[in-house]
Design a protein around this motif. Structure first.
Motif, PDB file in Angstrom:
ATOM      1  N   TYR A 297       0.675  -1.294   0.037  1.00 33.85           N
ATOM      2  CA  TYR A 297      -0.183  -0.035  -0.005  1.00 33.85           C
ATOM      3  C   TYR A 297       0.776   1.350   0.087  1.00 33.85           C
ATOM      4  O   TYR A 297       2.045   1.307   0.504  1.00 33.85           O
ATOM      5  CB  TYR A 297      -1.095  -0.123   1.331  1.00 33.85           C
ATOM      6  N   THR A 298       0.271   2.175  -0.552  1.00 31.32           N
ATOM      7  CA  THR A 298       1.006   3.552  -0.558  1.00 31.32           C
ATOM      8  C   THR A 298       0.150   4.654   0.200  1.00 31.32           C
ATOM      9  O   THR A 298      -0.891   4.843   0.064  1.00 31.32           O
ATOM     10  CB  THR A 298       1.125   3.984  -2.023  1.00 31.32           C
ATOM     11  N   VAL A 299       0.911   5.456   1.052  1.00 28.38           N
ATOM     12  CA  VAL A 299       0.308   6.482   1.692  1.00 28.38           C
ATOM     13  C   VAL A 299       0.381   7.827   1.118  1.00 28.38           C
ATOM     14  O   VAL A 299       1.574   8.006   0.629  1.00 28.38           O
ATOM     15  CB  VAL A 299       1.073   6.682   3.166  1.00 28.38           C
ATOM     16  N   PRO A 300      -0.802   8.641   1.203  1.00 27.48           N
ATOM     17  CA  PRO A 300      -0.710   9.795   0.557  1.00 27.48           C
ATOM     18  C   PRO A 300       0.355  10.971   1.038  1.00 27.48           C
ATOM     19  O   PRO A 300       0.272  10.784   2.471  1.00 27.48           O
ATOM     20  CB  PRO A 300      -2.045  10.472   0.575  1.00 27.48           C
ATOM     21  N   TYR A 301       0.856  11.707   0.422  1.00 23.24           N
ATOM     22  CA  TYR A 301       1.865  12.905   0.894  1.00 23.24           C
ATOM     23  C   TYR A 301       1.807  13.909  -0.021  1.00 23.24           C
ATOM     24  O   TYR A 301       1.116  13.863  -1.295  1.00 23.24           O
ATOM     25  CB  TYR A 301       3.146  12.251   1.277  1.00 23.24           C
ATOM     26  N   GLU A 302       2.277  15.116   0.373  1.00 27.89           N
ATOM     27  CA  GLU A 302       2.407  16.183  -0.686  1.00 27.89           C
ATOM     28  C   GLU A 302       3.521  16.017  -1.663  1.00 27.89           C
ATOM     29  O   GLU A 302       4.513  16.452  -1.396  1.00 27.89           O
ATOM     30  CB  GLU A 302       2.446  17.420   0.068  1.00 27.89           C
ATOM     31  N   GLY A 303       3.020  15.475  -2.587  1.00 23.68           N
ATOM     32  CA  GLY A 303       4.260  14.872  -3.648  1.00 23.68           C
ATOM     33  C   GLY A 303       3.752  13.911  -4.982  1.00 23.68           C
ATOM     34  O   GLY A 303       2.430  13.532  -4.739  1.00 23.68           O
ATOM     35  N   GLU A 304       4.540  13.536  -5.560  1.00 22.83           N
ATOM     36  CA  GLU A 304       4.085  12.916  -6.835  1.00 22.83           C
ATOM     37  C   GLU A 304       4.636  11.301  -6.564  1.00 22.83           C
ATOM     38  O   GLU A 304       5.760  11.269  -6.432  1.00 22.83           O
ATOM     39  CB  GLU A 304       4.691  13.520  -8.057  1.00 22.83           C
ATOM     40  N   TYR A 305       3.722  10.225  -6.600  1.00 24.08           N
ATOM     41  CA  TYR A 305       3.989   9.004  -6.553  1.00 24.08           C
ATOM     42  C   TYR A 305       3.895   8.248  -7.915  1.00 24.08           C
ATOM     43  O   TYR A 305       3.069   8.292  -8.552  1.00 24.08           O
ATOM     44  CB  TYR A 305       3.077   8.324  -5.557  1.00 24.08           C
ATOM     45  N   ASN A 306       5.207   7.936  -8.379  1.00 22.45           N
ATOM     46  CA  ASN A 306       5.309   7.494  -9.714  1.00 22.45           C
ATOM     47  C   ASN A 306       5.117   5.741 -10.197  1.00 22.45           C
ATOM     48  O   ASN A 306       5.160   5.435 -11.296  1.00 22.45           O
ATOM     49  CB  ASN A 306       6.545   7.776 -10.333  1.00 22.45           C
ATOM     50  N   TYR A 307       4.678   5.120  -9.138  1.00 24.48           N
ATOM     51  CA  TYR A 307       4.827   3.669  -9.306  1.00 24.48           C
ATOM     52  C   TYR A 307       3.401   2.976  -9.038  1.00 24.48           C
ATOM     53  O   TYR A 307       3.477   1.830  -8.873  1.00 24.48           O
ATOM     54  CB  TYR A 307       5.973   3.118  -8.462  1.00 24.48           C
ATOM     55  N   SER A 308       2.362   3.695  -9.024  1.00 21.96           N
ATOM     56  CA  SER A 308       1.101   2.847  -8.900  1.00 21.96           C
ATOM     57  C   SER A 308       0.597   2.109  -9.691  1.00 21.96           C
ATOM     58  O   SER A 308       0.104   1.133  -9.488  1.00 21.96           O
ATOM     59  CB  SER A 308      -0.170   4.152  -8.355  1.00 21.96           C
ATOM     60  N   ASP A 309       0.778   2.555 -11.049  1.00 20.57           N
ATOM     61  CA  ASP A 309       0.344   1.781 -11.864  1.00 20.57           C
ATOM     62  C   ASP A 309       1.105   0.249 -11.933  1.00 20.57           C
ATOM     63  O   ASP A 309       0.890  -0.692 -12.187  1.00 20.57           O
ATOM     64  CB  ASP A 309       0.621   2.309 -13.350  1.00 20.57           C
ATOM     65  N   ALA A 310       2.472   0.440 -11.845  1.00 23.50           N
ATOM     66  CA  ALA A 310       3.536  -0.525 -11.717  1.00 23.50           C
ATOM     67  C   ALA A 310       3.227  -1.674 -10.668  1.00 23.50           C
ATOM     68  O   ALA A 310       3.147  -2.890 -10.953  1.00 23.50           O
ATOM     69  CB  ALA A 310       4.809  -0.201 -11.888  1.00 23.50           C
ATOM     70  N   MET A 311       2.744  -0.930  -9.611  1.00 27.09           N
ATOM     71  CA  MET A 311       2.628  -1.822  -8.308  1.00 27.09           C
ATOM     72  C   MET A 311       1.189  -2.543  -8.510  1.00 27.09           C
ATOM     73  O   MET A 311       1.189  -3.572  -8.123  1.00 27.09           O
ATOM     74  CB  MET A 311       2.481  -0.891  -7.100  1.00 27.09           C
ATOM     75  N   ALA A 312       0.363  -1.937  -9.324  1.00 28.18           N
ATOM     76  CA  ALA A 312      -0.968  -2.430  -9.598  1.00 28.18           C
ATOM     77  C   ALA A 312      -0.897  -3.649 -10.220  1.00 28.18           C
ATOM     78  O   ALA A 312      -1.567  -4.750 -10.012  1.00 28.18           O
ATOM     79  CB  ALA A 312      -2.062  -1.545  -9.914  1.00 28.18           C
ATOM     80  N   GLU A 313      -0.055  -3.671 -11.485  1.00 26.42           N
ATOM     81  CA  GLU A 313       0.091  -4.570 -12.365  1.00 26.42           C
ATOM     82  C   GLU A 313       1.031  -5.712 -11.671  1.00 26.42           C
ATOM     83  O   GLU A 313       0.730  -7.094 -11.941  1.00 26.42           O
ATOM     84  CB  GLU A 313       1.091  -3.867 -13.701  1.00 26.42           C
ATOM     85  N   TYR A 314       1.902  -5.500 -10.878  1.00 24.44           N
ATOM     86  CA  TYR A 314       2.668  -6.415 -10.205  1.00 24.44           C
ATOM     87  C   TYR A 314       1.884  -7.329  -9.272  1.00 24.44           C
ATOM     88  O   TYR A 314       1.871  -8.535  -9.184  1.00 24.44           O
ATOM     89  CB  TYR A 314       3.925  -5.757  -9.346  1.00 24.44           C
ATOM     90  N   ALA A 315       0.808  -6.414  -8.499  1.00 22.87           N
ATOM     91  CA  ALA A 315       0.156  -7.163  -7.520  1.00 22.87           C
ATOM     92  C   ALA A 315      -0.974  -7.939  -8.189  1.00 22.87           C
ATOM     93  O   ALA A 315      -1.021  -9.156  -7.952  1.00 22.87           O
ATOM     94  CB  ALA A 315      -0.663  -6.019  -6.705  1.00 22.87           C
ATOM     95  N   ALA A 316      -1.624  -7.686  -9.216  1.00 21.88           N
ATOM     96  CA  ALA A 316      -2.377  -8.340 -10.106  1.00 21.88           C
ATOM     97  C   ALA A 316      -1.588  -9.668 -10.736  1.00 21.88           C
ATOM     98  O   ALA A 316      -2.187 -10.693 -10.862  1.00 21.88           O
ATOM     99  CB  ALA A 316      -3.029  -7.559 -11.428  1.00 21.88           C
ATOM    100  N   ALA A 317      -0.527  -9.422 -11.185  1.00 20.81           N
ATOM    101  CA  ALA A 317       0.281 -10.843 -11.618  1.00 20.81           C
ATOM    102  C   ALA A 317       0.837 -11.644 -10.786  1.00 20.81           C
ATOM    103  O   ALA A 317       1.065 -12.866 -11.089  1.00 20.81           O
ATOM    104  CB  ALA A 317       1.523 -10.203 -12.630  1.00 20.81           C
ATOM    105  N   ASN A 318       0.893 -11.240  -9.231  1.00 22.88           N
ATOM    106  CA  ASN A 318       1.453 -11.949  -8.435  1.00 22.88           C
ATOM    107  C   ASN A 318       0.374 -12.622  -7.141  1.00 22.88           C
ATOM    108  O   ASN A 318       0.754 -13.015  -6.352  1.00 22.88           O
ATOM    109  CB  ASN A 318       2.807 -11.344  -7.519  1.00 22.88           C
ATOM    110  N   ASN A 319      -0.587 -12.190  -7.693  1.00 24.60           N
ATOM    111  CA  ASN A 319      -1.983 -12.812  -6.760  1.00 24.60           C
ATOM    112  C   ASN A 319      -1.781 -12.090  -5.045  1.00 24.60           C
ATOM    113  O   ASN A 319      -2.066 -12.887  -4.251  1.00 24.60           O
ATOM    114  CB  ASN A 319      -1.949 -14.418  -6.538  1.00 24.60           C
ATOM    115  N   CYS A 320      -1.553 -10.810  -5.335  1.00 23.27           N
ATOM    116  CA  CYS A 320      -1.505 -10.177  -3.939  1.00 23.27           C
ATOM    117  C   CYS A 320      -2.251  -8.906  -4.167  1.00 23.27           C
ATOM    118  O   CYS A 320      -2.880  -8.760  -5.377  1.00 23.27           O
ATOM    119  CB  CYS A 320       0.016  -9.832  -3.392  1.00 23.27           C
ATOM    120  N   THR A 321      -2.239  -8.063  -3.102  1.00 24.27           N
ATOM    121  CA  THR A 321      -3.017  -6.871  -3.359  1.00 24.27           C
ATOM    122  C   THR A 321      -2.234  -5.402  -3.245  1.00 24.27           C
ATOM    123  O   THR A 321      -1.202  -5.462  -2.599  1.00 24.27           O
ATOM    124  CB  THR A 321      -4.005  -6.718  -2.142  1.00 24.27           C
TER     125      THR A 321
END
Length: 310
Positions: free
Chosen positions: A235-259
């Motif tokens: 999981y990723t916690v919000p903060y005042e800044g830009e997070y650049n890996y949400s799509d990559a993490m979503a794809e990784y989790a989907a491919a590896n049967n985790c959340t």
């Protein structure tokens, strides 16, 4: 005989002086990290259903006692300051040496960063609080490569941090958060301070691919969880800044049967308010940390993640 005794005494005094000078000159925040590690290992074995690991975005941002009070399961926050992904992986592996959780939470702020072939810094140094095992030896080899001087600095910190004498101040003698305080909060280190924070629209964030070094560590975490029948949530916690890996993490989790839960996209569901729930522009305060604990706790319970897996 007197000369021998004097030589031994002098050597002992020099050794003790070098040891305490190193402790004095080490980065200030490592004191808290050592206490956090000691606190975790003071807990009874196999006593937690859920364990969270990661950087300051978890150890300051997840009030695990709220999970216990509201949902009834036991949880521990085994995060520490500033962690790159391989340090988080080390803490994750260390946690499983004494605990058998049903769910692991991995916070992903520094998912793209790995210490490789680098000099000693405060984050690597505070892993001294973790006793030796195979995972730690692999971690140090990844951090230091084949440079023996780096290992020497790790065990004699005066060599690495001697220049910190220019920064010695009142806080250099501060004992930090005590082991007892970490024990009571189950690793969580909260603050009531409020700093209004503006969270950008995550739809505008530039998206990047995960480095291969990160993927290898994520694979290691996934494989260990699979071998031990542990449910895994990134999981990723919000903060005042830009997070650049949400799509990559979503794809990784989907491919590896985790959340994967990107809380930038669930601010309203979590109930986070930029005006009241941050202690600074990057970290949640107690109010925000309690809301995140409620959200993740409800997710764990509603998705039946504490049940036995096959």
């Amino acid at each position: 005989m007197k000369k021998i005794v004097c030589c031994i005494s002098c050597a002992a005094i020099i050794g003790i002086s070098v040891f305490y000078a190193g402790r004095l000159l080490q980065p200030n925040f490592t004191v808290d990290a050592f206490h956090a590690i000691e606190s975790f290992h003071s807990m009874p074995e196999n006593s937690f259903d859920v364990i969270a690991c990661g950087s300051s975005h978890v150890y300051k941002g997840l009030n695990v006692n709220e999970m216990t009070e509201r949902y009834g399961f036991s949880a521990y926050n085994y995060g520490c300051n500033w962690q790159f992904l391989n340090t988080t992986t080390l803490f994750f592996e260390d946690a499983l040496r004494t605990q058998s959780p049903k769910v692991i939470l991995i916070e992903t702020f520094n998912v793209d960063k790995v210490h490789e072939d680098t000099d000693l810094n405060g984050e690597i140094y505070y892993t001294k609080g973790i006793s030796d095992f195979k995972g730690k030896r692999e971690y140090l080899a990844q951090c230091f490569g084949k440079n023996k001087d780096r290992y020497l600095s790790y065990y004699i910190p005066l060599l690495a941090f001697h220049e910190n004498w220019t920064n010695v101040n009142y806080y250099s003698f501060d004992s930090g958060t005590s082991v007892e305080e970490y024990q009571a909060a189950h690793g969580f280190s909260g603050s009531d301070h409020i700093v209004p924070t503006v969270i950008s629209n995550p739809a505008t964030f530039e998206q990047k691919e995960l480095p291969d070094s990160s993927v290898r560590l994520l694979d290691k975490i996934v494989n260990i969880c699979n071998e031990n029948n542990i449910r895994l949530i990134f999981y990723t916690v919000p903060y005042e800044g830009e997070y650049n890996y949400s799509d990559a993490m979503a794809e990784y989790a989907a491919a590896n049967n985790c959340t994967y839960l990107n809380l930038f996209e669930h601010m309203d569901d979590v109930g986070l308010n930029g005006d009241t729930d941050f202690m600074d522009i990057e970290h949640l305060n107690i109010s925000g940390a309690t809301k995140v604990a409620d959200y993740l706790g409800e997710y764990i319970v509603s998705h039946n993640l504490l049940s036995e897996t096959d």
